[in-house]
Design a protein around this motif. Sequence first.
Motif, mmCIF file in Angstrom:
data_model
loop_
_atom_site.group_PDB
_atom_site.id
_atom_site.type_symbol
_atom_site.label_atom_id
_atom_site.label_comp_id
_atom_site.label_asym_id
_atom_site.label_seq_id
_atom_site.Cartn_x
_atom_site.Cartn_y
_atom_site.Cartn_z
ATOM 1 N N LYS A 42 26.135 18.103 22.261
ATOM 2 C CA LYS A 42 27.471 18.689 22.153
ATOM 3 C C LYS A 42 28.206 18.107 20.947
ATOM 4 O O LYS A 42 28.059 16.932 20.614
ATOM 5 C CB LYS A 42 28.286 18.392 23.406
ATOM 6 C CG LYS A 42 27.727 19.005 24.655
ATOM 7 C CD LYS A 42 28.258 20.378 24.825
ATOM 8 C CE LYS A 42 27.798 20.920 26.172
ATOM 9 N NZ LYS A 42 27.801 22.351 26.175
ATOM 10 N N HIS A 43 28.991 18.945 20.296
ATOM 11 C CA HIS A 43 29.724 18.541 19.098
ATOM 12 C C HIS A 43 30.661 17.378 19.388
ATOM 13 O O HIS A 43 30.687 16.391 18.648
ATOM 14 C CB HIS A 43 30.508 19.743 18.559
ATOM 15 C CG HIS A 43 31.256 19.449 17.321
ATOM 16 N ND1 HIS A 43 32.583 19.100 17.340
ATOM 17 C CD2 HIS A 43 30.881 19.416 16.021
ATOM 18 C CE1 HIS A 43 32.990 18.878 16.106
ATOM 19 N NE2 HIS A 43 31.976 19.066 15.287
ATOM 20 N N ARG A 44 31.420 17.451 20.476
ATOM 21 C CA ARG A 44 32.385 16.376 20.771
ATOM 22 C C ARG A 44 31.697 15.048 21.076
ATOM 23 O O ARG A 44 32.194 13.993 20.705
ATOM 24 C CB ARG A 44 33.323 16.784 21.887
ATOM 25 C CG ARG A 44 32.680 16.923 23.235
ATOM 26 C CD ARG A 44 33.702 17.239 24.322
ATOM 27 N NE ARG A 44 33.023 17.483 25.557
ATOM 28 C CZ ARG A 44 32.742 18.677 26.048
ATOM 29 N NH1 ARG A 44 33.101 19.752 25.384
ATOM 30 N NH2 ARG A 44 32.092 18.822 27.173
ATOM 31 N N HIS A 87 32.925 23.053 7.818
ATOM 32 C CA HIS A 87 32.360 21.738 8.081
ATOM 33 C C HIS A 87 33.453 20.682 8.041
ATOM 34 O O HIS A 87 34.488 20.883 7.417
ATOM 35 C CB HIS A 87 31.311 21.376 7.018
ATOM 36 C CG HIS A 87 30.095 22.210 7.077
ATOM 37 N ND1 HIS A 87 30.033 23.473 6.540
ATOM 38 C CD2 HIS A 87 28.878 21.980 7.607
ATOM 39 C CE1 HIS A 87 28.832 23.970 6.743
ATOM 40 N NE2 HIS A 87 28.113 23.085 7.395
ATOM 41 N N ARG A 93 30.898 22.609 12.387
ATOM 42 C CA ARG A 93 31.739 22.758 13.573
ATOM 43 C C ARG A 93 31.157 23.814 14.506
ATOM 44 O O ARG A 93 31.735 24.862 14.708
ATOM 45 C CB ARG A 93 33.154 23.138 13.153
ATOM 46 C CG ARG A 93 33.939 21.930 12.758
ATOM 47 C CD ARG A 93 35.410 22.279 12.631
ATOM 48 N NE ARG A 93 35.817 21.886 11.295
ATOM 49 C CZ ARG A 93 36.333 22.682 10.392
ATOM 50 N NH1 ARG A 93 36.537 23.937 10.646
ATOM 51 N NH2 ARG A 93 36.652 22.223 9.205
ATOM 52 N N HIS A 94 29.984 23.512 15.071
ATOM 53 C CA HIS A 94 29.353 24.372 16.068
ATOM 54 C C HIS A 94 29.505 23.698 17.423
ATOM 55 O O HIS A 94 29.684 22.494 17.507
ATOM 56 C CB HIS A 94 27.858 24.559 15.779
ATOM 57 C CG HIS A 94 27.570 25.137 14.436
ATOM 58 N ND1 HIS A 94 27.876 26.434 14.111
ATOM 59 C CD2 HIS A 94 27.016 24.593 13.330
ATOM 60 C CE1 HIS A 94 27.510 26.663 12.862
ATOM 61 N NE2 HIS A 94 26.988 25.560 12.363
ATOM 62 N N ARG A 95 29.383 24.471 18.485
ATOM 63 C CA ARG A 95 29.463 23.875 19.826
ATOM 64 C C ARG A 95 28.299 22.937 20.067
ATOM 65 O O ARG A 95 28.452 21.895 20.684
ATOM 66 C CB ARG A 95 29.455 24.955 20.897
ATOM 67 C CG ARG A 95 30.732 25.722 20.949
ATOM 68 C CD ARG A 95 30.641 26.785 22.017
ATOM 69 N NE ARG A 95 31.807 27.635 21.940
ATOM 70 C CZ ARG A 95 32.701 27.731 22.892
ATOM 71 N NH1 ARG A 95 32.542 27.059 24.000
ATOM 72 N NH2 ARG A 95 33.739 28.506 22.751
ATOM 73 N N GLU A 96 27.128 23.324 19.615
ATOM 74 C CA GLU A 96 25.918 22.514 19.772
ATOM 75 C C GLU A 96 25.419 22.105 18.390
ATOM 76 O O GLU A 96 25.405 22.924 17.471
ATOM 77 C CB GLU A 96 24.819 23.317 20.469
ATOM 78 C CG GLU A 96 25.060 23.555 21.937
ATOM 79 C CD GLU A 96 24.791 22.330 22.785
ATOM 80 O OE1 GLU A 96 23.922 21.525 22.420
ATOM 81 O OE2 GLU A 96 25.474 22.182 23.799
ATOM 82 N N ILE A 97 24.999 20.863 18.270
ATOM 83 C CA ILE A 97 24.386 20.376 17.031
ATOM 84 C C ILE A 97 22.931 20.072 17.340
ATOM 85 O O ILE A 97 22.635 19.336 18.289
ATOM 86 C CB ILE A 97 25.117 19.129 16.502
ATOM 87 C CG1 ILE A 97 26.534 19.524 16.093
ATOM 88 C CG2 ILE A 97 24.371 18.523 15.335
ATOM 89 C CD1 ILE A 97 27.364 18.401 15.579
#
Length: 61
Positions: free
Chosen positions: A2-4, A24, A40-44
Amino acid sequence: MKHRDFIRHLLAHGCELLREGSNHSVYVNRANRKVSTVPRHREINDFLARKICKDLEIPVP
């Protein structure tokens, strides 16, 4: 990943947000004088997370 969660990992290892781009975010590790961009994607993707950590010279999550 997850991005966060990835951003929390970067901040925990001394990286800071340098600036925001259109797609980005640019993070810097001032101790090692290294810079890398984070999308800035939900999943990296795990491979991308590993490369960003390698660029910033921090441990892989």
